[in-house]
Design a protein around this motif. Structure first.
Motif, PDB file in Angstrom:
ATOM      1  N   UNK A 107       0.838  -1.206   0.000  1.00  0.00           N
ATOM      2  CA  UNK A 107       0.000   0.000   0.000  1.00  0.00           C
ATOM      3  C   UNK A 107       0.875   1.258   0.000  1.00  0.00           C
ATOM      4  N   UNK A 108       1.923   1.240   0.826  1.00  0.00           N
ATOM      5  CA  UNK A 108       2.839   2.385   0.887  1.00  0.00           C
ATOM      6  C   UNK A 108       3.505   2.624  -0.465  1.00  0.00           C
ATOM      7  N   UNK A 109       3.924   1.544  -1.115  1.00  0.00           N
ATOM      8  CA  UNK A 109       4.593   1.671  -2.411  1.00  0.00           C
ATOM      9  C   UNK A 109       3.634   2.205  -3.474  1.00  0.00           C
ATOM     10  N   UNK A 110       2.379   1.710  -3.452  1.00  0.00           N
ATOM     11  CA  UNK A 110       1.391   2.184  -4.430  1.00  0.00           C
ATOM     12  C   UNK A 110       1.112   3.678  -4.273  1.00  0.00           C
ATOM     13  N   UNK A 127       3.859  13.285 -18.565  1.00  0.00           N
ATOM     14  CA  UNK A 127       2.809  12.308 -18.274  1.00  0.00           C
ATOM     15  C   UNK A 127       3.461  10.928 -18.231  1.00  0.00           C
ATOM     16  N   UNK A 128       3.548  10.354 -17.033  1.00  0.00           N
ATOM     17  CA  UNK A 128       4.301   9.114 -16.837  1.00  0.00           C
ATOM     18  C   UNK A 128       3.756   7.965 -17.672  1.00  0.00           C
ATOM     19  N   UNK A 129       2.441   7.778 -17.637  1.00  0.00           N
ATOM     20  CA  UNK A 129       1.824   6.667 -18.377  1.00  0.00           C
ATOM     21  C   UNK A 129       2.030   6.849 -19.880  1.00  0.00           C
ATOM     22  N   UNK A 130       1.835   8.092 -20.361  1.00  0.00           N
ATOM     23  CA  UNK A 130       2.025   8.362 -21.789  1.00  0.00           C
ATOM     24  C   UNK A 130       3.473   8.130 -22.195  1.00  0.00           C
ATOM     25  N   UNK A 131       4.379   8.480 -21.274  1.00  0.00           N
ATOM     26  CA  UNK A 131       5.804   8.255 -21.534  1.00  0.00           C
ATOM     27  C   UNK A 131       6.098   6.762 -21.672  1.00  0.00           C
ATOM     28  N   UNK A 132       5.482   5.952 -20.821  1.00  0.00           N
ATOM     29  CA  UNK A 132       5.644   4.498 -20.898  1.00  0.00           C
ATOM     30  C   UNK A 132       5.116   3.960 -22.220  1.00  0.00           C
ATOM     31  N   UNK A 133       3.979   4.491 -22.653  1.00  0.00           N
ATOM     32  CA  UNK A 133       3.395   4.076 -23.930  1.00  0.00           C
ATOM     33  C   UNK A 133       4.336   4.411 -25.078  1.00  0.00           C
ATOM     34  N   UNK A 134       4.900   5.614 -25.050  1.00  0.00           N
ATOM     35  CA  UNK A 134       5.814   6.046 -26.119  1.00  0.00           C
ATOM     36  C   UNK A 134       7.075   5.186 -26.143  1.00  0.00           C
ATOM     37  N   UNK A 135       7.600   4.869 -24.959  1.00  0.00           N
ATOM     38  CA  UNK A 135       8.797   4.019 -24.876  1.00  0.00           C
ATOM     39  C   UNK A 135       8.505   2.631 -25.443  1.00  0.00           C
ATOM     40  N   UNK A 179      -3.759   0.814 -20.761  1.00  0.00           N
ATOM     41  CA  UNK A 179      -5.023   0.547 -20.079  1.00  0.00           C
ATOM     42  C   UNK A 179      -4.869  -0.275 -18.797  1.00  0.00           C
ATOM     43  N   UNK A 180      -3.796  -1.050 -18.693  1.00  0.00           N
ATOM     44  CA  UNK A 180      -3.630  -1.940 -17.548  1.00  0.00           C
ATOM     45  C   UNK A 180      -2.610  -1.428 -16.538  1.00  0.00           C
ATOM     46  N   UNK A 181      -2.306  -0.140 -16.594  1.00  0.00           N
ATOM     47  CA  UNK A 181      -1.298   0.407 -15.681  1.00  0.00           C
ATOM     48  C   UNK A 181      -1.659   0.207 -14.207  1.00  0.00           C
ATOM     49  N   UNK A 182      -2.917   0.433 -13.786  1.00  0.00           N
ATOM     50  CA  UNK A 182      -3.257   0.218 -12.368  1.00  0.00           C
ATOM     51  C   UNK A 182      -2.978  -1.201 -11.880  1.00  0.00           C
ATOM     52  N   UNK A 250     -11.711   0.125 -16.173  1.00  0.00           N
ATOM     53  CA  UNK A 250     -11.797  -0.275 -14.768  1.00  0.00           C
ATOM     54  C   UNK A 250     -12.006  -1.776 -14.655  1.00  0.00           C
ATOM     55  N   UNK A 251     -12.938  -2.295 -15.450  1.00  0.00           N
ATOM     56  CA  UNK A 251     -13.255  -3.722 -15.403  1.00  0.00           C
ATOM     57  C   UNK A 251     -12.087  -4.579 -15.882  1.00  0.00           C
ATOM     58  N   UNK A 252     -11.399  -4.119 -16.918  1.00  0.00           N
ATOM     59  CA  UNK A 252     -10.229  -4.851 -17.414  1.00  0.00           C
ATOM     60  C   UNK A 252      -9.167  -4.976 -16.326  1.00  0.00           C
ATOM     61  N   UNK A 253      -8.948  -3.901 -15.577  1.00  0.00           N
ATOM     62  CA  UNK A 253      -7.955  -3.937 -14.504  1.00  0.00           C
ATOM     63  C   UNK A 253      -8.395  -4.849 -13.370  1.00  0.00           C
ATOM     64  N   UNK A 254      -9.693  -4.834 -13.057  1.00  0.00           N
ATOM     65  CA  UNK A 254     -10.208  -5.720 -12.009  1.00  0.00           C
ATOM     66  C   UNK A 254     -10.059  -7.185 -12.406  1.00  0.00           C
TER      67      UNK A 254
END
Length: 321
Positions: A107-110, A127-135, A179-182, A250-254
């Motif tokens: 929890x602390x790490x999240x 934008x961290x997530x967008x940066x990951x997508x670009x990489x 989409x699955x970053x969470x 949301x559902x995909x991540x769940x």
């Protein structure tokens, strides 16, 4: 006597601060993976001398790291790994159940990771997530170029099929990252917390530390209420559609979280029975690695995990705190 104890505690805290700075320096320039074990020395100090000395040691080390390595590198250790160290230290010092302590760390790490993303976005405008997508896109484009150069003038149907499959895989990976970053973050948080607890447990005897040992993966089980909790969150996701939230993401991540949890449960069942059948450690490791790498077997393990969660086929649920 109390003064001597306090002096020795402060001396040890100073030594740990030096070790933490060394960890940060080596992980920044030589071995990047070492940063994930940054909390270990502080956790050991917390168990030996108390939580407050671990906090002081971390604070001193973080300050030195920022001065020596700069704010950009230092912020990673200050925001991301120091709270993880404190959370796990708290659980161990309170003699909590290992799974509960690992949960504290996860929890602390999240929370820290989300905080770091926000800080990066505000300070650096990235934008961290967008940066990951670009990489991810760039890495697949580079791999595609290498594949095309290697093939040369080859224009066979088999090569075209391979290229098409490669492109589809690349698109799927980019979609997964975006989409699955969470679910990726949750998995990474649990894993990071677990490896730190495991590392501290390994060093416990060397430093005369008495701590509760984890029961091991073979005796691990999610609580009975896990599926009900996931079902409740899934139901809640439908209600979020009222507020124009992207329910599909949301559902995909769940579903991904539930799938990974059941895979771990099934993997634990496999290890449990290999131990029960007296398979030696080498054979056990080879079999588990083979199971992990076999195509399509992950779904089988996830199914086994669901069955074990419902029917407790290992008959160990009473052992789980």
């Amino acid at each position: 006597m109390n003064r001597n104890i306090k002096t020795s505690s402060m001396t040890e805290a100073a030594m740990i601060s030096g070790i933490l700075v060394l960890f940060a320096y080596i992980s920044s320039f030589l071995i990047s993976l070492l940063m994930f074990f940054y909390p270990v020395p502080a956790i050991i100090l917390a168990k030996r001398r108390g939580l407050k000395y671990a906090v002081l040691s971390l604070a001193a080390a973080d300050l030195i790291i920022i001065m020596l390595l700069g704010v950009q590198i230092g912020i990673t250790f200050v925001i991301l790994f120091s709270p993880l160290a404190i959370a796990i230290s708290y659980g161990i010092c309170k003699d909590e159940d290992p799974n509960k302590t690992i949960m504290y760390g996860a929890i602390a790490f999240m929370v820290s990771f989300v905080a770091m993303i926000l800080v990066i976005q505000v300070v650096m405008g990235i934008n961290f997530v967008q940066q990951m997508v670009e990489i991810t896109k760039e890495s697949f484009n580079m791999s595609k170029e290498i594949l095309l150069k290697t093939a040369g003038d080859t224009n066979s149907d088999k090569f075209k099929e391979t290229l098409k499959y490669f492109e589809e895989t690349g698109m799927a990976m980019v979609t997964f990252v975006s989409q699955q970053f969470p679910s990726m973050l949750i998995s990474a948080s649990v894993l990071t917390s677990y490896i730190n607890y495991f590392a501290v447990e390994r060093f416990a005897k060397r430093f005369s530390i008495d701590m509760r040992k984890h029961e091991g993966l073979s005796n691990f089980s999610f609580p009975n209420t896990f599926i009900l909790a996931m079902a409740g969150l899934l139901l809640l996701s439908y209600l979020l559609s009222i507020f124009n939230v992207n329910v599909n993401v949301v559902q995909m991540n769940l579903f991904m979280i539930c799938y990974m949890a059941m895979f771990i449960q099934g993997f634990a069942v496999a290890k449990f029975y290999l131990i029960k059948w007296n398979v030696n450690k080498v054979g056990r490791t080879l079999i588990l690695i083979s199971i992990f790498l076999m195509v399509g077997f992950a779904q089988v393990l996830a199914l086994v995990g669901i069955v074990d969660l419902v029917f407790d086929i290992r008959k160990i649920r009473h052992k789980i705190v």
